[in-house]
Design an enzyme around this catalytic site. Structure first.
Site, PDB file in Angstrom:
ATOM      1  N   HIS A  22       0.979  -1.248  -0.025  1.00 11.15           N
ATOM      2  CA  HIS A  22       0.123  -0.022  -0.065  1.00 11.15           C
ATOM      3  C   HIS A  22       0.889   1.345  -0.130  1.00 11.15           C
ATOM      4  O   HIS A  22       0.345   2.391  -0.592  1.00 11.15           O
ATOM      5  CB  HIS A  22      -0.959   0.066   1.223  1.00 11.15           C
ATOM      6  CG  HIS A  22      -0.355   0.212   2.418  1.00 11.15           C
ATOM      7  ND1 HIS A  22      -0.018  -0.876   3.374  1.00 11.15           N
ATOM      8  CD2 HIS A  22       0.087   1.141   3.258  1.00 11.15           C
ATOM      9  CE1 HIS A  22       0.622  -0.446   4.556  1.00 11.15           C
ATOM     10  NE2 HIS A  22       0.507   0.863   4.393  1.00 11.15           N
ATOM     11  N   ASP A  73      -0.069  -7.582   1.077  1.00 11.98           N
ATOM     12  CA  ASP A  73       0.411  -6.351   1.424  1.00 11.98           C
ATOM     13  C   ASP A  73       2.142  -6.192   1.462  1.00 11.98           C
ATOM     14  O   ASP A  73       2.667  -5.458   2.356  1.00 11.98           O
ATOM     15  CB  ASP A  73       0.034  -5.682   2.497  1.00 11.98           C
ATOM     16  CG  ASP A  73       0.116  -4.226   2.880  1.00 11.98           C
ATOM     17  OD1 ASP A  73       0.015  -3.573   1.637  1.00 11.98           O
ATOM     18  OD2 ASP A  73       0.093  -3.685   3.853  1.00 11.98           O
ATOM     19  N   GLY A 112       3.609   6.165   8.248  1.00 10.79           N
ATOM     20  CA  GLY A 112       4.802   6.376   7.721  1.00 10.79           C
ATOM     21  C   GLY A 112       5.746   5.329   8.369  1.00 10.79           C
ATOM     22  O   GLY A 112       6.784   5.064   7.639  1.00 10.79           O
ATOM     23  N   ASN A 113       5.175   4.698   9.372  1.00 14.94           N
ATOM     24  CA  ASN A 113       6.094   3.507   9.842  1.00 14.94           C
ATOM     25  C   ASN A 113       5.801   2.087   8.880  1.00 14.94           C
ATOM     26  O   ASN A 113       6.402   1.141   9.051  1.00 14.94           O
ATOM     27  CB  ASN A 113       5.602   2.930  11.166  1.00 14.94           C
ATOM     28  CG  ASN A 113       6.507   3.573  12.288  1.00 14.94           C
ATOM     29  OD1 ASN A 113       6.210   4.315  13.339  1.00 14.94           O
ATOM     30  ND2 ASN A 113       7.907   3.410  12.228  1.00 14.94           N
ATOM     31  N   SER A 114       4.678   2.280   8.222  1.00 14.78           N
ATOM     32  CA  SER A 114       4.268   1.158   7.144  1.00 14.78           C
ATOM     33  C   SER A 114       5.751   0.745   6.406  1.00 14.78           C
ATOM     34  O   SER A 114       6.167   1.665   5.799  1.00 14.78           O
ATOM     35  CB  SER A 114       3.475   1.468   6.485  1.00 14.78           C
ATOM     36  OG  SER A 114       2.215   1.516   7.063  1.00 14.78           O
ATOM     37  N   GLY A 165      -4.215 -28.773  -4.868  1.00 15.91           N
ATOM     38  CA  GLY A 165      -5.484 -28.884  -5.606  1.00 15.91           C
ATOM     39  C   GLY A 165      -6.624 -29.143  -4.434  1.00 15.91           C
ATOM     40  O   GLY A 165      -7.353 -30.016  -4.602  1.00 15.91           O
TER      41      GLY A 165
END
Length: 495
Positions: free
Chosen positions: A136, A166, A239-241, A298
């Protein structure tokens, strides 16, 4: 006179026995005494393991001024240089109410595109410049730049990205090797372990926060389909992401990805993607894969509800229920059947379908895995090969054109491999959207990759060629049915 004589005799007697008393006291002091309450508490605080103790000497609470004054500074100096800032920018289209009108455009001008940017963090995991961050952070970005801790700035290349996990992997280049953080074993984490979170919250610069592991195997946090997150109370803010979650050995144990907050700031509930998943994803990127391949057996699974657990005679709802099995697939050949429940994988308990998906994704294609299975009330063990999802017939990709709501969409017929690439169930069939051209009618009408087109204007869509032909109809009215995320969406519109 008699009293004075008596007092003198008593004093001489005490003086005579004093050496013997002092010797006896010394001997008693030398003997081991029974441990009192204060001694037991002291041993517990020190982490000493007694006869009935269970404390581990490697993990203990601080005791004494010297231990309280210990610092994380050496650990931060070791790892912080490998945490970078990621700046992603994209050009957004701005629409104007006067667009297309020559008179008003003459006075007001045409609407100018507007630049949008996002800020996040990343972690260098390879000296050649391989960086792991969140999907993101770089989603829909036209350009992604990376700033290292020493002030250098690089334009990066996106090697691999996956919205369902992500995660994204970037690549930068320089003449000298980059500092890195070694990837640790996230399965070795325990609730209560100390961790540090390093990133760039709110764009103020690199910041380090400390905390503990609050919980493991958290799911359904609304960030991605990956249902196996590490929860920590180390402060994680916007901002830490993409930043690093490290253990006390200086190893990467997670990629910070989300927070639970009502105000936008940290309230002590943060989540990180486990490093074992990060390692598997980074290895796929370095191998040059165009998408993250998961092992294929499967079979499809669903959650075990309390009602299902009771009907199967299980003490509690745990594991993953087998909902369907491809007879010619690895699981079918090994003897797995619909209605069986997966209880463990490689001797590790499987608590939920999310845990099974996570552990399957971290295993290598081409190996074998041992599944603990509950089948018809009996527990059994099955060894199932982990294969690459079959491609099937060569899918014919068609880009739809003409005057229809589908114009600008690229579609193809589903195969297990294509379904896996799009994050769909591998047993699904039909014609799916695999890509959308920006600023196309299909994008404007909200079509998404992974949408399965079932019917258009009364025609059942079973091949990409059929959809391409129907999309060329000369009509202004469109009626179509689309399957998205297991839901059927019907739409009627004039275009």
């Amino acid at each position: 006179m008699h009293l004075k004589r008596l007092f003198l005799v008593a004093a001489l007697a005490v003086f005579a026995v004093a050496p013997a008393a002092r010797q006896a006291f010394a001997e008693d002091a030398a003997k081991p005494a029974d441990p009192g309450l204060s001694d037991v508490l002291t041993d517990l605080l020190h982490g000493v393991e007694g006869e009935n103790g269970t404390s581990s000497p490697e993990k203990r609470v601080p005791f004494g001024r010297e231990q309280v004054q210990l610092s994380f500074a050496p650990l931060v100096k070791q790892t912080a240089p490998a945490v970078v800032n990621v700046y992603a920018s994209q050009t957004a289209k701005v629409t104007s109410p006067f667009e297309g009108d020559p008179f008003f455009e003459e006075f007001f001008g045409r609407a100018q595109p507007r630049a949008q940017s996002s800020l996040g963090s990343g972690v260098l995991v390879d000296p050649s410049g391989v960086i792991v961050t969140n999907f993101h952070v770089i989603k829909d970005a036209d350009e992604v730049k990376v700033a290292t801790a020493d002030g250098r700035e690089f334009t990066s290349k996106v090697m691999l990205k996956d919205e369902t996990l992500d995660l994204a992997v970037l690549k930068i280049s320089a003449d000298k090797p980059f500092p890195v953080i070694a990837i640790g074993d996230s399965d070795a984490l325990e609730v209560g372990d100390l961790v540090l979170a390093i990133g760039n919250p709110f764009g103020v610069g690199q910041t380090t926060t400390s905390g503990i592991v609050s919980a493991l195997a958290r799911s359904h946090i609304g960030v991605s389909d990956s249902g196996y997150f590490i929860q920590t109370d180390a402060a994680i803010n916007p901002g830490n992401s993409g930043g690093a979650l490290i253990n006390m050995g200086g190893q990467l144990v997670g990629i910070n990805t989300a927070i639970y907050s009502r105000s936008g700031g940290s309230i002590g509930i943060g989540f990180a993607i486990p490093s074992n998943m990060v390692r598997a994803f980074a290895d796929a990127a370095k191998a040059g894969l165009d998408f993250f391949e998961r092992p294929y057996i499967g079979a499809e699974f669903e959650a075990v509800t309390p009602q299902i657990a009771e009907s199967l005679g299980m003490e509690k709802p745990t594991g993953a229920l087998v909902s369907s099995v491809e007879g010619a697939g690895p699981a079918g050949k090994a003897g797995l059947k619909p209605g069986d429940v997966i209880l463990s994988l490689n001797n590790t308990p499987v608590e939920s379908i999310e845990a099974l998906d996570y552990r399957m994704a971290t295993l290598s294609i081409g190996t074998k895995a041992t599944f603990g299975v509950l089948s018809k009330g009996q527990q059994a063990t099955l060894e199932i090969p982990l294969e690459r999802a079959p491609e099937g017939a060569k899918p014919s990709e068609v880009t739809l054109r003409g005057r229809s709501p589908f114009a600008g969409a690229k579609v193809a017929e589903l195969s297990p491999r294509l379904a896996q690439r799009l994050g769909l169930r591998t047993d699904l069939k039909g014609v799916t959207v695999i890509d959308i051209s920006r600023d196309s009618p299909a994008a404007d009408f909200g079509f998404q990759p992974g949408d399965i087109v079932r019917e258009v204007n009364g025609t059942t869509i079973d091949t990409a060629a059929t959809l391409a032909q129907v999309a060329q109809q000369d009509t202004r009215w469109w009626r179509f049915t689309v399957e998205r995320g297991g839901q059927i969406l019907r739409q009627v519109l004039r275009y």
